[in-house]
Motif scaffolding. Structure first.
Motif, mmCIF file in Angstrom:
data_model
loop_
_atom_site.group_PDB
_atom_site.id
_atom_site.type_symbol
_atom_site.label_atom_id
_atom_site.label_comp_id
_atom_site.label_asym_id
_atom_site.label_seq_id
_atom_site.Cartn_x
_atom_site.Cartn_y
_atom_site.Cartn_z
ATOM 1 N N GLY A 85 33.219 38.892 20.689
ATOM 2 C CA GLY A 85 33.496 38.673 22.108
ATOM 3 C C GLY A 85 32.229 38.367 22.888
ATOM 4 N N ALA A 86 32.244 38.717 24.156
ATOM 5 C CA ALA A 86 31.084 38.457 25.014
ATOM 6 C C ALA A 86 31.202 39.341 26.253
ATOM 7 N N VAL A 87 30.153 39.374 27.054
ATOM 8 C CA VAL A 87 30.208 40.029 28.365
ATOM 9 C C VAL A 87 29.726 39.005 29.390
ATOM 10 N N GLU A 88 30.510 38.840 30.442
ATOM 11 C CA GLU A 88 30.194 37.826 31.441
ATOM 12 C C GLU A 88 30.394 38.425 32.826
ATOM 13 N N ASP A 89 29.837 37.775 33.833
ATOM 14 C CA ASP A 89 29.991 38.269 35.202
ATOM 15 C C ASP A 89 30.324 37.116 36.139
ATOM 16 N N VAL A 90 30.903 37.458 37.295
ATOM 17 C CA VAL A 90 31.252 36.465 38.315
ATOM 18 C C VAL A 90 30.762 36.942 39.683
ATOM 19 N N THR A 91 30.548 35.991 40.555
ATOM 20 C CA THR A 91 30.077 36.304 41.907
ATOM 21 C C THR A 91 31.214 36.876 42.754
ATOM 22 N N ASP A 92 30.859 37.467 43.883
ATOM 23 C CA ASP A 92 31.882 37.986 44.794
ATOM 24 C C ASP A 92 32.833 36.870 45.244
ATOM 25 N N ALA A 93 32.300 35.685 45.492
ATOM 26 C CA ALA A 93 33.157 34.567 45.903
ATOM 27 C C ALA A 93 34.144 34.208 44.789
ATOM 28 N N GLU A 94 33.674 34.240 43.563
ATOM 29 C CA GLU A 94 34.572 33.960 42.434
ATOM 30 C C GLU A 94 35.627 35.059 42.277
ATOM 31 N N ILE A 95 35.246 36.283 42.586
ATOM 32 C CA ILE A 95 36.210 37.403 42.527
ATOM 33 C C ILE A 95 37.342 37.170 43.527
ATOM 34 N N VAL A 96 36.977 36.816 44.750
ATOM 35 C CA VAL A 96 37.988 36.570 45.787
ATOM 36 C C VAL A 96 38.886 35.410 45.388
ATOM 37 N N ASP A 97 38.277 34.322 44.898
ATOM 38 C CA ASP A 97 39.063 33.178 44.430
ATOM 39 C C ASP A 97 40.056 33.593 43.348
ATOM 40 N N ALA A 98 39.604 34.433 42.440
ATOM 41 C CA ALA A 98 40.447 34.833 41.312
ATOM 42 C C ALA A 98 41.581 35.745 41.769
ATOM 43 N N ILE A 99 41.328 36.614 42.744
ATOM 44 C CA ILE A 99 42.407 37.448 43.302
ATOM 45 C C ILE A 99 43.499 36.539 43.872
ATOM 46 N N LYS A 100 43.079 35.537 44.625
ATOM 47 C CA LYS A 100 44.047 34.617 45.231
ATOM 48 C C LYS A 100 44.769 33.783 44.167
ATOM 49 N N LEU A 101 44.031 33.375 43.146
ATOM 50 C CA LEU A 101 44.634 32.588 42.062
ATOM 51 C C LEU A 101 45.744 33.388 41.372
ATOM 52 N N LEU A 102 45.462 34.626 41.049
ATOM 53 C CA LEU A 102 46.468 35.469 40.381
ATOM 54 C C LEU A 102 47.672 35.699 41.296
ATOM 55 N N ALA A 103 47.412 35.908 42.569
ATOM 56 C CA ALA A 103 48.505 36.155 43.520
ATOM 57 C C ALA A 103 49.397 34.923 43.674
ATOM 58 N N ARG A 104 48.785 33.750 43.801
ATOM 59 C CA ARG A 104 49.615 32.573 44.070
ATOM 60 C C ARG A 104 50.286 32.019 42.817
ATOM 61 N N THR A 105 49.761 32.392 41.630
ATOM 62 C CA THR A 105 50.420 31.909 40.411
ATOM 63 C C THR A 105 51.443 32.906 39.864
ATOM 64 N N GLU A 106 51.164 34.191 39.967
ATOM 65 C CA GLU A 106 52.032 35.181 39.317
ATOM 66 C C GLU A 106 52.603 36.225 40.270
ATOM 67 N N GLY A 107 52.256 36.153 41.547
ATOM 68 C CA GLY A 107 52.778 37.137 42.484
ATOM 69 C C GLY A 107 52.214 38.527 42.263
ATOM 70 N N ILE A 108 51.040 38.607 41.646
ATOM 71 C CA ILE A 108 50.389 39.905 41.410
ATOM 72 C C ILE A 108 49.168 40.003 42.326
ATOM 73 N N PHE A 109 49.162 41.020 43.173
ATOM 74 C CA PHE A 109 48.065 41.220 44.115
ATOM 75 C C PHE A 109 47.122 42.257 43.523
ATOM 76 N N ALA A 110 46.007 41.800 42.999
ATOM 77 C CA ALA A 110 45.088 42.664 42.261
ATOM 78 C C ALA A 110 43.983 43.200 43.149
ATOM 79 N N GLU A 111 43.493 44.341 42.760
ATOM 80 C CA GLU A 111 42.263 44.906 43.304
ATOM 81 C C GLU A 111 41.100 44.008 42.894
ATOM 82 N N THR A 112 39.930 44.224 43.494
ATOM 83 C CA THR A 112 38.753 43.424 43.141
ATOM 84 C C THR A 112 38.467 43.450 41.632
ATOM 85 N N ALA A 113 38.733 44.574 40.970
ATOM 86 C CA ALA A 113 38.490 44.640 39.521
ATOM 87 C C ALA A 113 39.345 43.620 38.776
ATOM 88 N N GLY A 114 40.564 43.364 39.272
ATOM 89 C CA GLY A 114 41.425 42.331 38.681
ATOM 90 C C GLY A 114 40.885 40.935 38.956
#
Lengths: 427, 427
Positions: A339-368
């Motif tokens: 595997g690997a270990v990777e990191d994302v910026t705060d802006a990418e975290i926010v984008d990803a929260i919105k991506l998950l919400a608009r594609t799957e209807g799941i509203f995740a915490e920042t960890a998601g």
């Protein structure tokens, strides 16, 4: 670490099911089950050693499948008494494994993408799983107060579990925490003590308290009960495999705070293989961090075995542990499994929260947002194989970190007329 | 209501499982299944008429028990196609029925007290149940946009369901709603339209839109899809009985907003009796309101059949419907079953939220404070029998109404020293 934290006595009356002893992860030294967490020989971390020798794999599988729709279906694999499901607790687990076809399309995943959505737990984070184990250990050791230091999810999980189980609870937080978080922790009616100082001061005080007579009868879920507590994360591995039809996924993306969750998920998968509940085949574990607290990711990329502490500065506060205790084990697992270990910026975290919400209807915490964002990044980098079955963890609920997406708002404002509606181009 | 809302066409190709027709609750007039909600003869409310004639009770029970751990286990009893569980939706339901022994002791209930905790749904309120039905109707009628007016739970439920199912969503809210609620609705990425006006203006506008060509292809979950939507509440009745081991509870305490939920719970219980899935025995349904919006309770106490509208003023905003459409039916059911309708003050609501949290570790929305508070009041009044099996509904999550318990806070503040800890009397 104070010497009071190591094993000093034997108690053969403790019934924690298949848990046989505590074993040092570093030197293998074994001590009897007790409220201790550091090896008396080398000060390495203690973890649970089990006796699974009596299990027949087919019979065990049937027993699990006939069990309750919560973590206690796996009681035969956890440090809990056999009748745990009959005791008052908040029964976390058996959360949804969501087949995320919309998200898969956006990310170009063709091999099957799943979100393990732990926001479905009673207090809406994976912490309910680990606290439930600590609670059983506390019962077994005769503790009457359940305690922790926390600035978020753990406080609620401890408060709720203690309330239902009839324990006193006492949660320590920095005295100047935001009012919303104070309310979430205080509503369960236990003691909620503000410490004049920062989070480090809170933790230092808790360590002192454990070593003092004043702390007698106190179970700190993630300190003197940590070996039991940590095992709760194994249930994520069990559930994912059972929900996939007793199959291992090819790839898992797991958030890293202390690193304990990732380490125990690997332990859970290894147990399922050894017990014959899943086929023995390779899997890869990927760790996910926020750039603003990425000590493990930094070490991974640099090829180091040692994790250099960082001062956290990220919106992913539930992952903001700058000196992760299990960091070296995470590095080892990521490398061993490919595997690997990777990191994302705060802006990418926010984008990803919105991506998950608009594609799957799941509203995740920042960890998601961190795990989904890292998944996207690893695919772009060609590190994660989109043709393989992939499970991404969401460990908490967006309602707890509303601030992260506070920029989200109205897409239009109109007068209450059809003309205004048409002018806005909404028809 | 505009005449465009009544049935005008027949579509024999609609497959909504056992749903056979729409039937007027007032005059019994039947029309084919379609996106209509008011009777063309008398303007009474339309509801679903089923054909359950082919069911054998033992076979049906086995089929349900073998079904998925969500509302679709009851697909044979809902207006949905048989393969509904395979379609993308957020799969609500099968939430915990918590045996609330600690709360029972506090309230003096000896006959068994249970909390049906619908905060465990995907967007953490019972609205996911009803929206899921509306979504299937929208699919069946070829709608492409899922819509609603809302100031709270419904907005999130529609946004999440539409996102996962690949529908466009468009939610209408007053333009000056609190930022937190805007975020909860906006995060799913659909259209979120602020209307310059109050909630009445929003609703008036939505009714206009449904009657206009601009609204073609739009399914308003609780307007033109209301007959389907409302049926989702039956699943609460089904789950409660199945989770009790296919037994009817003696008493249920249900919150009243429009009154639809209570009405459909009664319908669900009656269906289970007729289908032979539970024993035919008496049960009592109790309705719960906030004093600040208690039109049904007021009518019940006055012995009226008609509900006089009120202007809501209560912290229980999810129940704040001053002119509840199903109010008369609620009165009828409460009287027929030997139940009652009662209300509690905002202070009692807050107390009850805290009581439930500290006894059972369940953090309820204000609506849950209303039902628990009313239960306590009805016991004190000698109306609710503490020796009988009682189920209290919690329909939402405390994280969504944090303001209600904002007064909750630290129980102590200390310096990070053992001396300070001892001085505070915490040992």
């Amino acid at each position: 670490m104070a010497v009071q934290t190591v094993a000093t006595s034997t108690d053969s009356t403790v019934d924690l099911g298949p848990a046989a002893a505590l074993s040092c992860r570093e030197c293998g030294h074994r001590v009897p089950l007790g409220p201790v967490f550091a090896c008396e020989e080398c000060f390495g971390p203690l973890e649970i050693a089990y006796d699974f020798s009596a299990y027949d794999s087919e019979e065990l599988r049937r027993r699990i499948e006939a069990g309750p729709a919560n973590i206690w279906r796996y009681a035969p694999l956890l440090p809990v008494p056999a009748d745990v499901a009959d005791k008052p607790n908040i029964n976390p687990g058996w959360t949804k494994l969501v087949k995320a076809d919309n998200l898969a399309r956006e990310l170009g995943v063709t091999g099957g993408l799943y979100v393990k959505d732990d926001s479905g737990n009673p207090t809406h984070s994976f912490k309910d799983r680990v606290v439930a184990q600590a609670l059983e250990a506390a019962r077994a050791f005769g503790f009457t107060t359940l305690s922790c230091s926390s600035t978020g999810n753990l406080a609620g999980a401890v408060g709720a579990a203690a309330a239902r189980a009839g324990f006193r609870s006492c949660v320590f937080i920095p005295h100047d925490l935001e009012q919303g978080k104070v309310v979430m922790a205080a509503v369960y009616g236990g003691e909620l003590v503000g410490i004049e100082g920062n989070y480090d001061d809170v933790n230092r005080f808790c360590s002192e308290l454990i070593g003092d007579p004043a702390g007698e009868g106190w179970g700190f879920v993630n300190v003197n009960l940590r070996p039991y507590y940590a095992e709760g994360s194994k249930t994520l591995a069990y559930e994912i495999c059972e929900q996939l039809g007793w199959r291992l996924p090819d790839q898992l993306v797991v958030p890293i705070a202390s690193g304990s969750q990732l380490t125990k998920i690997d332990k859970g998968l290894q147990e399922l293989i050894k017990l014959g509940l899943v086929e023995d085949k390779p899997y890869k574990i990927f760790g996910a961090q926020a750039e603003g607290c990425s000590p493990v990711s930094t070490a991974f990329k640099a090829g180091h075995d040692v994790v250099r502490p960082q001062k956290p500065n990220t919106i992913a506060k539930s992952l903001a542990i700058g000196n992760p205790a299990d960091g070296p084990y995470v590095l080892d697992i990521a490398r061993r499994t490919g595997g690997a270990v990777e990191d994302v910026t705060d802006a990418e975290i926010v984008d990803a929260i919105k991506l998950l919400a608009r594609t799957e209807g799941i509203f995740a915490e920042t960890a998601g947002g961190v795990t989904v964002g890292v998944t996207r990044k690893l695919i772009k980098e060609g590190v994660l194989d989109p043709a393989k079955t992939t499970v991404v963890l969401n460990t908490g609920d967006g309602l707890k970190t509303l601030d992260a997406v506070a920029g989200t708002g109205l897409t239009a404002t109109i007068r209450p007329t059809l003309d205004s509606f048409r002018e806005a181009g909404l028809a």
